[in-house]
Design a protein around this motif. Structure first.
Motif, short mmCIF file in Angstrom:
data_model
loop_
_atom_site.label_atom_id
_atom_site.label_comp_id
_atom_site.label_asym_id
_atom_site.label_seq_id
_atom_site.Cartn_x
_atom_site.Cartn_y
_atom_site.Cartn_z
N ASN A 1 -31.55 1.19 25.88
CA ASN A 1 -30.67 0.08 25.52
C ASN A 1 -30.58 -0.98 26.61
N GLY A 2 -31.42 -0.90 27.60
CA GLY A 2 -31.36 -1.81 28.74
C GLY A 2 -31.36 -3.28 28.37
N ASN A 3 -32.16 -3.66 27.39
CA ASN A 3 -32.22 -5.06 26.98
C ASN A 3 -31.00 -5.50 26.18
N SER A 4 -30.18 -4.56 25.75
CA SER A 4 -28.98 -4.87 24.98
C SER A 4 -27.72 -4.91 25.84
N LEU A 5 -27.85 -4.58 27.11
CA LEU A 5 -26.67 -4.59 27.97
C LEU A 5 -26.09 -5.99 28.02
N SER A 6 -24.78 -6.07 28.16
CA SER A 6 -24.11 -7.37 28.19
C SER A 6 -24.57 -8.17 29.40
N LYS A 7 -24.47 -9.48 29.25
CA LYS A 7 -24.84 -10.37 30.34
C LYS A 7 -23.98 -10.08 31.57
N ALA A 8 -22.70 -9.81 31.37
CA ALA A 8 -21.80 -9.51 32.49
C ALA A 8 -22.24 -8.26 33.24
N CYS A 9 -22.65 -7.25 32.50
CA CYS A 9 -23.12 -6.01 33.12
C CYS A 9 -24.39 -6.27 33.93
N VAL A 10 -25.34 -6.94 33.32
CA VAL A 10 -26.60 -7.22 34.01
C VAL A 10 -26.35 -8.07 35.25
N GLN A 11 -25.51 -9.09 35.13
CA GLN A 11 -25.21 -9.94 36.28
C GLN A 11 -24.55 -9.14 37.40
N ALA A 12 -23.66 -8.22 37.05
CA ALA A 12 -23.02 -7.38 38.06
C ALA A 12 -24.05 -6.50 38.75
N LEU A 13 -24.98 -5.97 38.00
CA LEU A 13 -26.04 -5.14 38.59
C LEU A 13 -26.93 -5.95 39.52
N VAL A 14 -27.25 -7.17 39.13
CA VAL A 14 -28.07 -8.03 39.99
C VAL A 14 -27.29 -8.41 41.24
N LYS A 15 -26.04 -8.83 41.08
CA LYS A 15 -25.22 -9.25 42.22
C LYS A 15 -25.02 -8.12 43.21
N SER A 16 -24.91 -6.92 42.70
CA SER A 16 -24.69 -5.77 43.58
C SER A 16 -25.96 -5.33 44.28
N GLY A 17 -27.11 -5.88 43.86
CA GLY A 17 -28.38 -5.48 44.45
C GLY A 17 -28.93 -4.20 43.85
N GLU A 18 -28.29 -3.74 42.78
CA GLU A 18 -28.72 -2.50 42.14
C GLU A 18 -30.00 -2.67 41.32
N VAL A 19 -30.24 -3.89 40.87
CA VAL A 19 -31.45 -4.21 40.13
C VAL A 19 -31.82 -5.65 40.49
N SER A 20 -33.09 -5.93 40.54
CA SER A 20 -33.50 -7.29 40.91
C SER A 20 -33.54 -8.21 39.70
N GLN A 21 -33.38 -9.48 39.95
CA GLN A 21 -33.50 -10.47 38.88
C GLN A 21 -34.91 -10.43 38.31
N ALA A 22 -35.89 -10.16 39.15
CA ALA A 22 -37.28 -10.08 38.68
C ALA A 22 -37.44 -8.96 37.65
N GLU A 23 -36.79 -7.82 37.87
CA GLU A 23 -36.86 -6.71 36.92
C GLU A 23 -36.17 -7.09 35.61
N VAL A 24 -35.03 -7.75 35.71
CA VAL A 24 -34.32 -8.22 34.51
C VAL A 24 -35.22 -9.17 33.72
N ASN A 25 -35.82 -10.12 34.41
CA ASN A 25 -36.71 -11.08 33.75
C ASN A 25 -37.91 -10.39 33.11
N ARG A 26 -38.48 -9.43 33.81
CA ARG A 26 -39.63 -8.69 33.29
C ARG A 26 -39.27 -7.97 31.98
N ARG A 27 -38.10 -7.37 31.97
CA ARG A 27 -37.67 -6.62 30.79
C ARG A 27 -37.38 -7.56 29.62
N LYS A 28 -36.97 -8.77 29.91
CA LYS A 28 -36.69 -9.74 28.86
C LYS A 28 -37.93 -10.52 28.46
N GLY A 29 -39.03 -10.28 29.15
CA GLY A 29 -40.29 -10.95 28.81
C GLY A 29 -40.42 -12.35 29.37
N HIS A 30 -39.66 -12.68 30.40
CA HIS A 30 -39.75 -14.02 31.01
C HIS A 30 -40.86 -14.08 32.01
#
Length: 88
Positions: free
Chosen positions: A59-88
């Motif tokens: 369900n990773g691609n369905s996570l809320s924007k707030a959750c994903v942003q919190a994960l990126v801000k915390s350094g738990e996941v990179s923005q590059a990984e988020v973009n890769r999963r979204k196909g950007h």
């Protein structure tokens, strides 16, 4: 797919003791912003379980924007990984 997002959400939700105030603050932000996602998609699985990790990954691609942003801000996941999963 990697289970980076899933593992990190689980770790943040599981009341694990973190060292350092800044890391604890970020963990709390992740916990607050990802709680609804956990309940919505994978609440039937126990925290820190293999089944929960697999569910959150599915369900990773369905996570809320707030959750994903919190994960990126915390350094738990990179923005590059988020973009890769979204196909950007």
């Amino acid at each position: 797919m990697k289970s980076i997002v899933a593992g990190l959400v689980i770790a943040s939700l599981s009341a694990v003791c973190f060292t350092g105030a800044a890391h604890a603050d970020y963990a709390k932000i992740v916990q607050q912003n990802c709680r609804t996602d956990y309940k919505k998609y994978c609440g039937e699985y126990g925290l820190e379980s293999t089944a929960l990790r697999a569910c959150m990954d599915r369900n990773g691609n369905s996570l809320s924007k707030a959750c994903v942003q919190a994960l990126v801000k915390s350094g738990e996941v990179s923005q590059a990984e988020v973009n890769r999963r979204k196909g950007h």
